[in-house]
Scaffold this active site. Structure first.
Site, mmCIF file in Angstrom:
data_model
loop_
_atom_site.group_PDB
_atom_site.id
_atom_site.type_symbol
_atom_site.label_atom_id
_atom_site.label_comp_id
_atom_site.label_asym_id
_atom_site.label_seq_id
_atom_site.Cartn_x
_atom_site.Cartn_y
_atom_site.Cartn_z
ATOM 1 N N SER A 1 27.316 -66.805 -0.389
ATOM 2 C CA SER A 1 28.324 -67.374 -1.017
ATOM 3 C C SER A 1 29.649 -67.264 -0.686
ATOM 4 C CB SER A 1 27.926 -67.199 -2.433
ATOM 5 O OG SER A 1 26.590 -67.639 -2.873
ATOM 6 N N LYS B 1 20.292 -64.653 -13.641
ATOM 7 C CA LYS B 1 20.359 -66.168 -14.058
ATOM 8 C C LYS B 1 19.781 -66.362 -15.308
ATOM 9 C CE LYS B 1 19.859 -68.307 -9.312
ATOM 10 N NZ LYS B 1 19.072 -69.098 -8.622
ATOM 11 N N ASP C 1 21.207 -75.685 -9.019
ATOM 12 C CA ASP C 1 20.116 -75.683 -8.242
ATOM 13 C C ASP C 1 19.392 -77.176 -8.318
ATOM 14 O OD1 ASP C 1 20.176 -73.410 -6.951
ATOM 15 O OD2 ASP C 1 18.992 -72.351 -8.366
ATOM 16 N N LEU D 1 12.339 -73.953 0.012
ATOM 17 C CA LEU D 1 13.505 -73.678 -0.336
ATOM 18 C C LEU D 1 13.959 -72.271 0.350
ATOM 19 C CD1 LEU D 1 13.040 -75.740 -2.476
ATOM 20 C CD2 LEU D 1 13.347 -73.826 -4.326
ATOM 21 N N GLY E 1 15.784 -74.758 3.306
ATOM 22 C CA GLY E 1 16.548 -74.481 2.146
ATOM 23 C C GLY E 1 17.873 -74.237 2.395
HETATM 24 P P1 NDP Z 1 11.106 -66.247 -8.587
HETATM 25 O O1 NDP Z 1 10.659 -64.742 -8.215
HETATM 26 O O2 NDP Z 1 11.670 -66.786 -9.771
HETATM 27 O O3 NDP Z 1 9.640 -67.150 -8.338
HETATM 28 C C1 NDP Z 1 8.771 -66.971 -7.122
HETATM 29 C C2 NDP Z 1 7.580 -67.561 -7.419
HETATM 30 O O4 NDP Z 1 6.624 -67.432 -6.067
HETATM 31 C C3 NDP Z 1 6.732 -67.009 -8.734
HETATM 32 O O5 NDP Z 1 5.879 -68.059 -9.002
HETATM 33 C C4 NDP Z 1 5.773 -66.190 -7.994
HETATM 34 O O6 NDP Z 1 4.730 -65.901 -8.446
HETATM 35 C C5 NDP Z 1 5.520 -66.775 -6.632
HETATM 36 N N1 NDP Z 1 5.350 -65.723 -5.704
HETATM 37 C C6 NDP Z 1 5.791 -64.503 -5.265
HETATM 38 N N2 NDP Z 1 5.171 -64.027 -4.633
HETATM 39 C C7 NDP Z 1 3.992 -64.877 -4.177
HETATM 40 C C8 NDP Z 1 2.940 -64.399 -2.948
HETATM 41 N N3 NDP Z 1 3.021 -63.397 -2.253
HETATM 42 N N4 NDP Z 1 2.222 -65.467 -2.922
HETATM 43 C C9 NDP Z 1 2.294 -66.697 -3.806
HETATM 44 N N5 NDP Z 1 2.737 -67.016 -4.815
HETATM 45 C C10 NDP Z 1 3.982 -65.668 -4.792
HETATM 46 O O7 NDP Z 1 11.991 -66.625 -7.358
HETATM 47 P P2 NDP Z 1 12.915 -67.919 -7.259
HETATM 48 O O8 NDP Z 1 12.122 -69.271 -7.660
HETATM 49 O O9 NDP Z 1 14.248 -67.641 -7.790
HETATM 50 O O10 NDP Z 1 13.010 -68.168 -5.535
HETATM 51 C C11 NDP Z 1 12.001 -68.656 -4.994
HETATM 52 C C12 NDP Z 1 12.375 -68.877 -3.350
HETATM 53 O O11 NDP Z 1 13.242 -69.911 -3.279
HETATM 54 C C13 NDP Z 1 13.124 -67.721 -2.790
HETATM 55 O O12 NDP Z 1 12.754 -67.623 -1.477
HETATM 56 C C14 NDP Z 1 14.375 -68.014 -2.931
HETATM 57 O O13 NDP Z 1 15.188 -67.398 -1.734
HETATM 58 C C15 NDP Z 1 14.544 -69.547 -2.676
HETATM 59 N N6 NDP Z 1 15.656 -70.281 -3.340
HETATM 60 C C16 NDP Z 1 16.537 -71.034 -2.348
HETATM 61 C C17 NDP Z 1 17.379 -71.794 -2.830
HETATM 62 C C18 NDP Z 1 18.226 -72.530 -1.877
HETATM 63 O O14 NDP Z 1 19.434 -72.721 -2.211
HETATM 64 N N7 NDP Z 1 17.693 -72.649 -0.783
HETATM 65 C C19 NDP Z 1 17.747 -71.674 -4.288
HETATM 66 C C20 NDP Z 1 17.124 -70.582 -5.226
HETATM 67 C C21 NDP Z 1 15.962 -70.174 -4.462
HETATM 68 P P3 NDP Z 1 4.309 -64.724 -9.705
HETATM 69 O O15 NDP Z 1 4.968 -65.197 -10.841
HETATM 70 O O16 NDP Z 1 2.692 -64.554 -9.471
HETATM 71 O O17 NDP Z 1 4.976 -63.674 -8.762
#
Ligand code: NDP
Length: 276
Positions: A18, A67, A103, A215, A237
């Site tokens: 950022s 957040k 977002d 993403l 992303g």
């Molecule tokens: P969170 O930790 O809030 O959520 C992640 C999700 O993915 C949860 O549902 C989690 O499940 C699941 N998950 C995690 N590990 C695994 C796995 N090994 N197998 C299957 N499911 C899995 O993360 P965010 O939502 O904040 O971010 C997710 C992705 O999005 C990241 O890569 C982040 O960098 C990207 N992102 C990109 C943005 C952009 O501007 N391009 C903006 C925001 C995010 P569980 O609850 O079971 O752990």
């Protein structure tokens, strides 16, 4: 008058792109402002918020893990932040701190800029913070949304909160893809520490235009690579990262940022982008 101070807070924060993106836009606009990263550990968040409220910053971005907590510490939430339960952008209006979730417009702008046609049926993989923003944004555009997460309870929570969102069991996600024209990876699968992994291993051939949106910032994740091989249009992303930053800039400065300067700043850090 001294330069306007802006920041991104998080823990960890060193990896954040950022400052590079926002300072490029500030320089391109010739503004007297500076954007810095501030490492704020969870126990230091209340004192940071107090400093922000008393005028240390005109605004700031919020990233992992703050957040949701920040959203509960603000004076008002706008633009979907209340429904999503998370704020990634804060604007100071006199002594009030107002939270937004950029977002949502960032995701929608990236989708639109890469794909002129509208989606009708989408599958969102994951049920975390970004999945909530994506589901909220797609529902606000009238798209039919299903969500699939390795923990069905997390997907069910998300579906309860947003009307019209359907849960697809994790084991059935690949069958669901055949019915969709948009699939969004909102899990970290494909990030540097999970390189080579993807939530989708079998992509049906796309005989009509269909979109796979990852993403994850990586430029060639297995999710995108394998979708492209089956004829799907792909969106990475990075464009969402740029578009959500652009929306924050509009909120702080009330003017249009130089998108190409922001993209160029990110390209200079291409390897960092794919590693984030
Ligand atoms: P969170 O930790 O809030 O959520 C992640 C999700 O993915 C949860 O549902 C989690 O499940 C699941 N998950 C995690 N590990 C695994 C796995 N090994 N197998 C299957 N499911 C899995 O993360 P965010 O939502 O904040 O971010 C997710 C992705 O999005 C990241 O890569 C982040 O960098 C990207 N992102 C990109 C943005 C952009 O501007 N391009 C903006 C925001 C995010 P569980 O609850 O079971 O752990």
């Amino acid at each position: 008058m001294s330069a306007k101070r802006l920041a991104v807070i998080g823990d960890p924060i060193r990896h954040s792109l950022s400052p590079r993106i926002q300072n490029a836009a500030i320089a391109a606009a010739g503004l007297d402002a500076a954007y810095e990263s501030v490492h704020v550990r969870p126990e230091a968040l209340p004192s940071f918020m107090e400093a922000a409220r008393s005028g240390a910053f005109v605004g700031f971005n919020v990233t992992i893990p703050h957040k949701q907590r920040v959203a509960s510490m603000l004076d008002a939430l706008r633009g979907g932040a209340a429904e999503i339960g998370a704020a990634n952008t804060v604007v100071r209006e006199e002594a009030r701190l107002i939270g937004y979730n950029t977002d949502v417009p960032g995701f929608l702008a990236a989708l639109r800029s890469s794909r002129p046609g509208a989606s009708t049926r989408a599958l969102v993989l994951g049920a975390g913070g970004s999945a909530r923003a994506v589901a909220f944004g797609l529902r606000s555009e009238g798209v039919s949304v299903s969500v699939s997460s390795r923990r069905d309870t997390a997907a069910a929570d998300l579906a309860r909160q947003f009307e019209g969102v359907r849960v697809v069991p994790w084991g059935d996600r690949e069958a669901e893809i055949a019915e969709c024209d948009l699939v969004v990876n909102a899990t970290p699968l494909g990030m540097a520490h999970l390189a080579g992994s993807t939530p989708v291993t079998r992509w049906p051939d796309a005989s009509v235009p269909k979109v796979a949106f990852d993403l994850v910032y990586g430029l060639d994740t297995p999710f995108l690579h394998e979708a492209a091989s089956a004829g799907w249009q792909t969106i990475g992303g990075v464009e969402m990262l740029i578009q959500q930053a652009a929306e924050s800039f509009r909120l702080w400065f009330g003017r249009e940022p130089h998108l190409e300067a922001m993209r160029q700043a990110c390209r200079l850090e291409e390897s960092a982008c794919s590693a984030s």
